[in-house]
Structures are given as C-alpha cells and as structure tokens.
Design a protein around this motif. Structure first.
Motif, PDB file in Angstrom:
ATOM      1  N   ASP A 104       3.664   7.267 -25.054  1.00 52.53           N
ATOM      2  CA  ASP A 104       3.620   5.897 -24.544  1.00 52.53           C
ATOM      3  C   ASP A 104       4.849   5.125 -25.035  1.00 52.53           C
ATOM      4  N   PRO A 105       6.047   5.499 -24.551  1.00 48.77           N
ATOM      5  CA  PRO A 105       7.293   4.930 -25.078  1.00 48.77           C
ATOM      6  C   PRO A 105       7.411   3.410 -24.952  1.00 48.77           C
ATOM      7  N   LYS A 106       6.715   2.815 -23.982  1.00 43.33           N
ATOM      8  CA  LYS A 106       6.842   1.357 -23.813  1.00 43.33           C
ATOM      9  C   LYS A 106       6.271   0.592 -25.014  1.00 43.33           C
ATOM     10  N   ASN A 107       5.371   1.232 -25.752  1.00 45.49           N
ATOM     11  CA  ASN A 107       4.777   0.592 -26.931  1.00 45.49           C
ATOM     12  C   ASN A 107       5.298   1.172 -28.241  1.00 45.49           C
ATOM     13  N   LYS A 108       6.412   1.876 -28.185  1.00 49.83           N
ATOM     14  CA  LYS A 108       6.968   2.525 -29.368  1.00 49.83           C
ATOM     15  C   LYS A 108       7.232   1.527 -30.497  1.00 49.83           C
ATOM     16  N   ALA A 109       7.797   0.373 -30.165  1.00 54.42           N
ATOM     17  CA  ALA A 109       8.118  -0.633 -31.197  1.00 54.42           C
ATOM     18  C   ALA A 109       6.847  -1.108 -31.904  1.00 54.42           C
ATOM     19  N   LEU A 110       5.764  -1.266 -31.145  1.00 55.71           N
ATOM     20  CA  LEU A 110       4.488  -1.678 -31.730  1.00 55.71           C
ATOM     21  C   LEU A 110       3.964  -0.615 -32.683  1.00 55.71           C
TER      22      LEU A 110
END
Length: 303
Positions: free
Chosen positions: A152-158
């Motif tokens: 789930d790369p879109k939430n990597k920063a989270l």
C-alpha cells in the motif's frame, strides 16, 4: 485425510468467491496471535482493516482453523503470522494461502538463525517464542512496516511514522524492564512456569527459565517431570512459580503440591501472559502493557 480434503475443498470454494476489491479501499490484513495483531494495528492504524484469528487466552500451539478463519484468510491481502511452527496446526493452511498468491509473512522466520534458540520439540528446530526478546519484536515492527508499505505505497509515510513512534515506545520499554530487573539479585532470577515460553526473555535479562511442559503445550507433563522440577525448586530455594494465562493452571498447582509433599513451601506468584495477551481494552491487552505487567509480577514474587 478426510479433514485435510475438506479443508482444501473449503479453501477452493471460498477463494472462488473472493472479492478482489479492498474493503473501504483499505488493505485487508489477517493476523494470528494477539501480539502480532496489536503490533499490526499500531503500524497500520486506520489505514488498514485488521482481523486477528486468536483472542485473549488462546493457545496458538493448539489452535485449529475454523470455517470462518478460512474465509478471513482467503479474502486477505496480507497475512502476518509468527511461524517457526508456533501455529503448528495452521501450517498447511498458510502454505495453501501462499499458493493462492496471498502475501503471507512468517515474522519470526525472518530473524537470523544465529539469534534463535534451538529446540528439538518443534518442526522448525527453533524455539518460536521470540517476541519476549524486545529486540526481535523491533524486527517484527520493521517487517510489518516494510510489507504494508510495499502493498500500500500511498500510505507508506503513515506506516513509517507509526513505526518510528512505536520503536521509540519499545526502546522505553526495554529501558524500563532493565531497571526493574536490576532490583532482583542474580541468584533469585529463576523463572518456573507452565511451559518454556520465556527462554528469550531469560537470555535477555539473565534468568534461568524452567518450564514444566517444555516448549510446546501439546505434550502433557508427566509425574516424573513434576517430581524432578519439585526437587529443582527445593534445591535452588525458589520462592515462587507462575501460572500462564493460555495454559491450564492445574499443572502448576500439581507442582506446588509436589513441592509441599517434600516439606517445602513455594507460592504461586501470579499469572503471566505468555502465548497470548490479556483482554482487549486493558493494559495487558497490548504488547507493551503485557510486558510491563509480567516483569512487575515476576520481580515482586521473587524478591
């Protein structure tokens, strides 16, 4: 054979009905033990859907998959489990899930073998109770973060921010545990429990760990095991022995009676959480709270 055939048929049936759309656009993650469930929730937060198969007080050594579990597993995007044969009766199921293309991660099997404690009692040849070494649980944390970020790369920063925060909490836990243990002299650091779940804890903090049932709860302790351990307790002047939340307390009670029959008194120092956390919503229902509760219980009883 009939049970194995039924399980395969059930997996095939459920998988044929699998919905490829993520629930609410989120990753569907399935976990096994309560320790792993708690960890994954800390890293994933509200960005994922988490379903844990096992609850408080559940013994993973004996756990068998239900029809509902198979449905959860086949509809998962990611499955996290301990491995090293801890969930011994689920091994075939995990292999089938992997064969169906579902991402399955055996967290303990990613730890370098040089750091594991050998055991002939498991098919893996290693003691699987690695979460009692906090350094290894940090490795679990990093693995979970990496896997979720890849899926789930879109939430990597989270995920990475949650990882940083949780690792900081684990550092603080480790510091606190060392301070508490230092109150106990080395000769008093003998931990007698229902089964050998605490060897990694013992190695990290200088405890001699003795379990009545050995590493797995599958095998019952015999009369000779009880008598041998009773003599050990008397010889080493052990003050307290401990029940485990996921193991029937009758074995420890039998041990206490055997010690008493030899004119020595040993108390039951409390109940420790070993293969499962406490009830959800309580401090002991988290990995951090469980560890703090265990060490306070141990040190208080053995002082």
């Amino acid at each position: 054979m009939k049970k194995a055939y039924y399980l395969l048929l059930l997996i095939a049936t459920v998988f044929s009905c699998k919905n490829d759309t993520k629930t609410n656009g989120k990753l569907n993650v399935v976990t096994t033990t309560t320790m792993i469930t708690d960890l994954v929730k800390n890293i994933g937060g509200d960005a994922i859907n988490v379903q844990g198969l096992m609850g408080s007080g559940v013994d993973p050594h004996l756990y068998k998959a239900s029809e509902g579990d198979v449905s959860k597993l086949t509809n998962a995007d990611v499955i996290f489990f301990n491995g090293l044969h801890l969930e011994g009766k689920l091994v075939d199921v995990f292999e089938k899930m992997e064969g169906l293309g579902i991402t399955t991660v055996a967290l303990a099997e990613k730890i370098h073998k040089n750091g594991l404690i050998g055991s002939e009692n498991f098919a893996s040849n290693y003691d699987p109770h690695v979460w009692f070494n906090i350094e290894y649980f940090k490795e679990f944390t990093k693995q979970v973060t990496n896997t979720l970020s890849e899926q789930d790369p879109k939430n990597k920063a989270l995920y990475e921010a949650n990882e940083k925060a949780y690792l900081s909490k684990l550092d603080k836990l480790e510091e606190d545990i060392k301070g508490t243990v230092n109150a106990l002299s080395e000769e008093k650091r003998i931990l007698v429990t229902a089964h050998d779940a605490f060897n990694y804890f013992g190695r990290a903090y200088g405890f001699k760990v003795v379990g009545l049932q050995g590493l797995s709860t599958v095998t019952e302790a015999g009369v000779q095991d009880v008598q041998k351990l009773a003599s050990f307790i008397i010889d080493h002047k052990v003050k307290a022995i401990f029940v485990e939340s996921s193991v029937p307390k009758r074995t420890i009670e039998a041990l206490q009676k055997a010690v008493k029959s030899k004119d020595y008194e040993v108390i039951i120092g409390g109940t420790l959480y070993s293969d499962a956390l406490g009830n959800a919503g309580t401090p002991e229902g988290t990995y951090l709270g469980m560890y703090r509760y265990n060490i306070k219980t141990i040190v208080k009883a053995l002082l």
